[in-house]
Design an enzyme around this catalytic site. Structure first.
Site, short mmCIF file in Angstrom:
data_model
loop_
_atom_site.label_atom_id
_atom_site.label_comp_id
_atom_site.label_asym_id
_atom_site.label_seq_id
_atom_site.Cartn_x
_atom_site.Cartn_y
_atom_site.Cartn_z
N TYR A 107 8.96 3.05 0.17
CA TYR A 107 8.72 2.48 -1.17
C TYR A 107 9.58 3.10 -2.26
O TYR A 107 9.35 2.84 -3.44
CB TYR A 107 7.25 2.67 -1.59
N GLY A 137 -6.39 0.08 -5.65
CA GLY A 137 -5.06 0.01 -6.26
C GLY A 137 -4.89 0.83 -7.52
O GLY A 137 -3.90 0.66 -8.24
N GLU A 169 -12.74 -0.36 -4.80
CA GLU A 169 -12.34 0.22 -3.51
C GLU A 169 -11.18 1.19 -3.63
O GLU A 169 -10.10 0.93 -3.10
CB GLU A 169 -11.92 -0.90 -2.55
N PRO A 170 -11.35 2.30 -4.34
CA PRO A 170 -10.22 3.23 -4.45
C PRO A 170 -9.99 4.00 -3.15
O PRO A 170 -10.94 4.40 -2.48
CB PRO A 170 -10.70 4.19 -5.55
N GLY A 171 -8.75 4.16 -2.79
CA GLY A 171 -8.40 5.00 -1.64
C GLY A 171 -7.57 6.16 -2.17
O GLY A 171 -7.99 7.31 -2.23
N ARG A 172 -6.36 5.80 -2.63
CA ARG A 172 -5.42 6.79 -3.15
C ARG A 172 -6.04 7.66 -4.25
O ARG A 172 -5.87 8.88 -4.26
CB ARG A 172 -4.22 6.03 -3.72
N ARG A 211 6.81 7.62 2.77
CA ARG A 211 6.67 6.84 1.53
C ARG A 211 7.97 6.80 0.71
O ARG A 211 8.21 5.86 -0.03
CB ARG A 211 5.52 7.36 0.66
N TYR A 246 -2.11 8.17 2.21
CA TYR A 246 -1.03 7.44 2.89
C TYR A 246 0.08 8.38 3.36
O TYR A 246 1.25 8.02 3.34
CB TYR A 246 -0.46 6.33 1.99
N CYS A 296 16.55 12.55 12.26
CA CYS A 296 17.92 12.09 12.45
C CYS A 296 18.20 10.79 11.70
O CYS A 296 18.54 9.77 12.32
CB CYS A 296 18.20 11.94 13.94
N1 LLP Z 1 -8.81 -2.37 -0.71
C1 LLP Z 1 -7.96 -3.11 0.02
C2 LLP Z 1 -8.39 -4.41 0.51
C3 LLP Z 1 -6.67 -2.63 0.29
O1 LLP Z 1 -5.84 -3.38 1.01
C4 LLP Z 1 -6.29 -1.36 -0.18
C5 LLP Z 1 -4.94 -0.85 0.10
C6 LLP Z 1 -7.22 -0.62 -0.92
C7 LLP Z 1 -8.46 -1.15 -1.18
C8 LLP Z 1 -6.91 0.74 -1.45
O2 LLP Z 1 -5.84 0.78 -2.30
P1 LLP Z 1 -5.52 2.15 -3.10
O3 LLP Z 1 -6.64 2.39 -4.05
O4 LLP Z 1 -5.45 3.24 -2.09
O5 LLP Z 1 -4.21 1.90 -3.73
N2 LLP Z 1 0.88 2.47 2.17
C9 LLP Z 1 0.95 2.15 0.75
C10 LLP Z 1 -0.36 1.63 0.23
C11 LLP Z 1 -0.86 0.41 0.94
C12 LLP Z 1 -2.19 -0.02 0.39
C13 LLP Z 1 -2.78 -1.10 1.17
N3 LLP Z 1 -4.06 -1.50 0.75
C14 LLP Z 1 1.39 3.40 -0.01
O6 LLP Z 1 1.59 4.43 0.61
O7 LLP Z 1 1.56 3.36 -1.21
#
Ligand code: LLP
Length: 447
Positions: free
Chosen positions: A348, A262, A304-307, A344, A405, A375
């Site tokens: 959002y 997050g 747990e970074p993704g973004r 997105r 994402y 469309c």
């Molecule tokens: N760990 C868990 C359990 C999660 O559910 C998530 C994201 C992450 C880690 C990674 O979060 P991040 O670091 O990427 O923010 N589609 C939305 C984001 C949904 C995130 C869901 N869970 C968007 O495009 O903003």
């Protein structure tokens, strides 16, 4: 440390209003023709070679972000949240950089395994994991499964024929005030168990009764786009207090605390983002204080970074289809992509920038809305961006910060296939994912 100190090359870009150092990959430059280059490749050449829309991914930027996490959290486990972008190359890059991988479906698990990720370094998540997916995960030997419901404990107990490590997901009732769609730390939502609730206690008891399930820690995930690190400090305090309570009541000391992901990134210049050194300090201080307060030995922290690993590494290229000046209204720049490759904005209300990359504009500028080809009136990519007034059909626009994402949320609405992903690094480009074609759409259609 500022971004300019980390990537001095951005200084060149700073002289132009076109590129904001806060949102573009570090290795973004201009070439002699005034074109924008990424990883040493002119983006307009990528558009010519692979067509548009195309996702461009800077491999070095992904690796740089992994290294930044490892540097600032030397003792923690860094788990890449694959839902942000899951393709084999990215899984391999992050694993090579020493990260573990969090997957949330059998599909993501399959990709991670195909990329050669060690199953012991894979963590499985999900609020409604189907039996077959749990079965696949257990069979593959995934390191940890994050338990999200009582039902899952029963299913896992039936499946595990050898010891399976699990984490228990709790919601620590921390409201990060994000978009409702991605606010997960509060009590009244679908994930995990409320911290301190009877169900949480029951979950601990049920796991402990299962000889093949080994409870190794707690997990929480507060939400998305969090830039205030204090929320994580508070999570540490609450989760350590809970770990101390579990030790008191159940006689077990849990060695792991996973704080989820997050961490915010800037989508446009000036947007707030998470500072890794600040986050590391706050987590460290909170851990020290909470562990000494409860006389609890420090657990190993996981994040747990993704973004924050992939967002800035990605840029999406579009070709301008037409420019419409609506009398008494907005100027619309309509491009050949839109909500299929970037939902997105519609989902959002996300805000993006868009930049002309095939030449250096010198003349008058205009404020425009970049709209997609699909469309729906809500198919907008960027509101109120500054573009050259003489923008013409056929020119190439790039939208930065689209690595997370975007591909993973993409659809084939209106029968338009998903774009390819092209990696750029050290002056070379190579396709990682090919464009989805009408033939692909027909291949699934059984008639
Ligand atoms: N760990 C868990 C359990 C999660 O559910 C998530 C994201 C992450 C880690 C990674 O979060 P991040 O670091 O990427 O923010 N589609 C939305 C984001 C949904 C995130 C869901 N869970 C968007 O495009 O903003």
């Amino acid at each position: 440390m500022t971004l300019l100190e980390i990537c001095p090359s951005l200084r060149a870009g700073m002289s132009s209003p076109r590129l904001d150092s806060g949102v573009w990959p570090c290795d973004t430059h201009y070439d002699d023709l005034g074109r924008v280059t990424l990883g040493g490749v002119a983006l307009s050449d990528v558009a010519d070679q692979y067509g548009t829309p195309t996702y461009v991914l800077d491999e070095s930027e992904v690796r740089r972000r992994c290294r930044a996490y490892r540097k600032h959290f030397p003792d923690a486990e860094i788990i890449y949240a694959a839902k942000a972008l899951m393709i084999r190359s990215v899984a391999a890059w992050v694993a090579e950089e020493g990260l573990s991988v969090d997957v949330c479906s059998a599909g993501e698990l399959t990709i991670a395994l195909a990329a050669g990720v060690d199953p012991r370094r894979i963590v499985l998540h999900g609020s409604g994991k189907p039996f077959a997916e749990l079965e696949a995960a257990v069979a593959a030997g995934v390191g940890r499964i994050v338990v999200d419901s009582l039902t899952e404990i029963t299913l896992l107990a039936a499946l595990a024929t050898r010891p399976q490590q699990v984490l228990l997901r709790l919601s620590p009732d921390i409201d990060v005030h994000g978009h409702p769609a991605v606010r997960t730390g509060v009590t009244d939502q679908k994930f995990g168990f409320p911290l301190g609730s009877a169900q949480a206690t029951e979950a601990v008891e049920r796991i402990l009764r299962q000889p093949m399930l080994h409870l190794v820690g707690l997990h929480c995930h507060l939400g998305s786009q969090i830039h205030d690190a204090d929320f994580y400090g508070e999570a540490v305090r609450r989760m350590i207090a809970e770990m101390a309570r579990i030790r008191r009541e159940h006689g077990i000391r849990l060695p792991q605390l996973d704080l989820g992901g997050g961490h915010a990134v800037a989508y446009r210049g000036g947007d707030p983002e998470m500072s890794l050194p600040v986050l590391a300090d706050i987590v460290e201080d909170a851990l020290d204080a909470a562990c000494s307060l409860h006389h609890f030995p420090r657990p190993r922290i996981a994040v747990e970074p993704g973004r924050a690993i992939v967002a800035r590494a990605g840029v999406t290229l579009y070709r301008v289809m037409t420019v419409k000046h609506v009398q008494g209204g907005h100027t619309y720049v309509i491009v050949d992509g839109g909500m299929n490759d970037n939902p997105r904005v519609a989902l959002y209300g996300a805000r993006y920038d868009a930049v002309l990359v095939n030449r250096h504009p010198t003349g008058a500028r205009m404020t425009a809305t970049v709209a997609g080809r699909y469309c729906e009136a809500g198919d907008i990519l960027a509101h109120d961006v500054i573009l050259p007034a003489d923008l013409r059909p056929g020119e190439v626009l790039a939208v930065p910060c689209t690595g997370a994402y975007h591909h993973s949320l993409a659809s084939s609405y209106n029968g338009v296939g998903r774009p390819p992903i092209v990696a750029v690094t050290e002056g070379r480009s190579r396709p990682l994912i090919r464009r989805e074609t009408p033939a692909d759409l027909l291949a699934r259609d059984l008639g």
